[in-house]
Design a protein around this motif. Sequence first.
Motif, PDB file in Angstrom:
ATOM      1  N   UNK A  67      22.216  49.005  30.412  1.00  0.00           N
ATOM      2  CA  UNK A  67      21.581  49.766  31.481  1.00  0.00           C
ATOM      3  C   UNK A  67      22.317  49.516  32.776  1.00  0.00           C
ATOM      4  N   UNK A  68      22.358  50.504  33.649  1.00  0.00           N
ATOM      5  CA  UNK A  68      23.025  50.331  34.939  1.00  0.00           C
ATOM      6  C   UNK A  68      22.118  50.840  36.045  1.00  0.00           C
ATOM      7  N   UNK A  69      22.091  50.080  37.132  1.00  0.00           N
ATOM      8  CA  UNK A  69      21.310  50.492  38.286  1.00  0.00           C
ATOM      9  C   UNK A  69      22.030  49.991  39.540  1.00  0.00           C
ATOM     10  N   UNK A  70      21.739  50.563  40.722  1.00  0.00           N
ATOM     11  CA  UNK A  70      22.423  50.113  41.938  1.00  0.00           C
ATOM     12  C   UNK A  70      22.195  48.631  42.174  1.00  0.00           C
ATOM     13  N   UNK A  71      23.266  47.958  42.558  1.00  0.00           N
ATOM     14  CA  UNK A  71      23.198  46.527  42.808  1.00  0.00           C
ATOM     15  C   UNK A  71      22.950  46.295  44.291  1.00  0.00           C
ATOM     16  N   UNK A  72      21.888  45.571  44.606  1.00  0.00           N
ATOM     17  CA  UNK A  72      21.558  45.324  45.998  1.00  0.00           C
ATOM     18  C   UNK A  72      22.562  44.409  46.668  1.00  0.00           C
ATOM     19  N   UNK A  73      22.712  44.546  47.955  1.00  0.00           N
ATOM     20  CA  UNK A  73      23.590  43.685  48.715  1.00  0.00           C
ATOM     21  C   UNK A  73      22.772  42.616  49.416  1.00  0.00           C
ATOM     22  N   UNK A  74      23.457  41.573  49.843  1.00  0.00           N
ATOM     23  CA  UNK A  74      22.817  40.515  50.607  1.00  0.00           C
ATOM     24  C   UNK A  74      22.738  40.880  52.081  1.00  0.00           C
ATOM     25  N   UNK A  75      22.594  39.898  52.935  1.00  0.00           N
ATOM     26  CA  UNK A  75      22.439  40.159  54.372  1.00  0.00           C
ATOM     27  C   UNK A  75      23.737  40.630  55.012  1.00  0.00           C
ATOM     28  N   UNK A  76      23.602  41.221  56.192  1.00  0.00           N
ATOM     29  CA  UNK A  76      24.759  41.544  57.031  1.00  0.00           C
ATOM     30  C   UNK A  76      24.835  40.509  58.156  1.00  0.00           C
ATOM     31  N   UNK A  77      26.037  40.068  58.458  1.00  0.00           N
ATOM     32  CA  UNK A  77      26.255  39.139  59.567  1.00  0.00           C
ATOM     33  C   UNK A  77      27.328  39.746  60.470  1.00  0.00           C
ATOM     34  N   UNK A  78      26.934  40.081  61.702  1.00  0.00           N
ATOM     35  CA  UNK A  78      27.864  40.642  62.682  1.00  0.00           C
ATOM     36  C   UNK A  78      28.298  39.530  63.635  1.00  0.00           C
ATOM     37  N   UNK A 173      33.283  31.701  62.718  1.00  0.00           N
ATOM     38  CA  UNK A 173      33.361  31.769  61.265  1.00  0.00           C
ATOM     39  C   UNK A 173      32.669  30.568  60.622  1.00  0.00           C
ATOM     40  N   UNK A 174      32.846  29.396  61.221  1.00  0.00           N
ATOM     41  CA  UNK A 174      32.182  28.206  60.694  1.00  0.00           C
ATOM     42  C   UNK A 174      30.664  28.370  60.740  1.00  0.00           C
ATOM     43  N   UNK A 175      30.148  28.902  61.842  1.00  0.00           N
ATOM     44  CA  UNK A 175      28.704  29.124  61.972  1.00  0.00           C
ATOM     45  C   UNK A 175      28.230  30.147  60.936  1.00  0.00           C
ATOM     46  N   UNK A 176      28.967  31.237  60.810  1.00  0.00           N
ATOM     47  CA  UNK A 176      28.572  32.295  59.868  1.00  0.00           C
ATOM     48  C   UNK A 176      28.554  31.781  58.437  1.00  0.00           C
ATOM     49  N   UNK A 177      29.551  30.982  58.074  1.00  0.00           N
ATOM     50  CA  UNK A 177      29.628  30.470  56.701  1.00  0.00           C
ATOM     51  C   UNK A 177      28.517  29.463  56.406  1.00  0.00           C
ATOM     52  N   UNK A 185      26.020  37.083  48.806  1.00  0.00           N
ATOM     53  CA  UNK A 185      26.724  38.366  48.674  1.00  0.00           C
ATOM     54  C   UNK A 185      26.614  39.184  49.949  1.00  0.00           C
ATOM     55  N   UNK A 186      26.906  38.547  51.067  1.00  0.00           N
ATOM     56  CA  UNK A 186      26.720  39.171  52.371  1.00  0.00           C
ATOM     57  C   UNK A 186      27.891  40.091  52.720  1.00  0.00           C
ATOM     58  N   UNK A 215      31.831  40.274  51.326  1.00  0.00           N
ATOM     59  CA  UNK A 215      32.738  41.329  51.813  1.00  0.00           C
ATOM     60  C   UNK A 215      32.977  41.096  53.300  1.00  0.00           C
ATOM     61  N   UNK A 216      34.223  41.139  53.720  1.00  0.00           N
ATOM     62  CA  UNK A 216      34.594  40.868  55.115  1.00  0.00           C
ATOM     63  C   UNK A 216      35.261  42.114  55.696  1.00  0.00           C
ATOM     64  N   UNK A 217      34.764  42.537  56.857  1.00  0.00           N
ATOM     65  CA  UNK A 217      35.319  43.700  57.554  1.00  0.00           C
ATOM     66  C   UNK A 217      35.675  43.290  58.977  1.00  0.00           C
ATOM     67  N   UNK A 218      36.829  43.727  59.434  1.00  0.00           N
ATOM     68  CA  UNK A 218      37.228  43.490  60.806  1.00  0.00           C
ATOM     69  C   UNK A 218      37.303  44.797  61.566  1.00  0.00           C
ATOM     70  N   UNK A 219      36.647  44.871  62.725  1.00  0.00           N
ATOM     71  CA  UNK A 219      36.736  46.045  63.594  1.00  0.00           C
ATOM     72  C   UNK A 219      37.351  45.611  64.914  1.00  0.00           C
ATOM     73  N   UNK A 220      38.498  46.188  65.212  1.00  0.00           N
ATOM     74  CA  UNK A 220      39.207  45.824  66.433  1.00  0.00           C
ATOM     75  C   UNK A 220      38.883  46.825  67.534  1.00  0.00           C
TER      76      UNK A 220
END
Length: 223
Positions: A67-78, A173-177, A185-186, A215-220
């Motif tokens: 069976x397959x269903x959408x996999x939820x994501x964890x929190x977002x950290x900005x 980054x240290x604080x976020x980690x 799974x943030x 998942x890591x995203x950088x916005x410049x």
Amino acid sequence: AGRIQRIAGRSKPTVTQNKEEIVGVEFGDDIPRLLPSETMKLMDEDLEWLLLKAIAEGRALQYSMEGREPQGRGPMVFMVDESGSMHGDAHLWARAIALAGIGQAAQQNRAITIIGFDTRIRSVYRLTANGKAQQLSPRDPQEVWAELDGVGPLALAVANQDCEGGTDFNVVFDYALKSGVREDRADLIFVTDGGATASADIIRDLNECKERGLRVYGLTVNG
């Protein structure tokens, strides 16, 4: 803001226990999943006993299903750069991106943490998955300093942050980690003008977390 919404809204299928899709053939003892060639043996007295023996031994041919269903994501950290070099339009853009994330998190009932930093952690605000707005300690991401009265006051607090000082990526980054992203799974979103670098140790930690689903995203902005 639109791209942040698309990032936050992404999900991927994951295998679940609710088996609905035939993916192959296997040996087993699950009678409802037996192949027609196996159930036809019930029509012959001799073959019937062979089939029952195969079922008892878990050797009957049956459909393999998933069976397959959408996999939820964890929190977002900005992680929002609030150093002096961000002054002006760059800081406006950075706060707008953070506010877009808050709106998306509230819509999806998903936790979000907004970390403002320069050479230190300047402010930390969190919206929990159940809608509780909080101000956290800049020293300890597990310590709640104050409870806020909903999403509106939290968004206003983020929108009214100023910017000053130098920049240190390692600190944020240290604080976020340490905030739980290693296990949850943030999505880690880094908003900056790029006026600093991260140490090899931090990069190694990030890569290890990415292997576990981070998942890591950088916005410049203005960089």
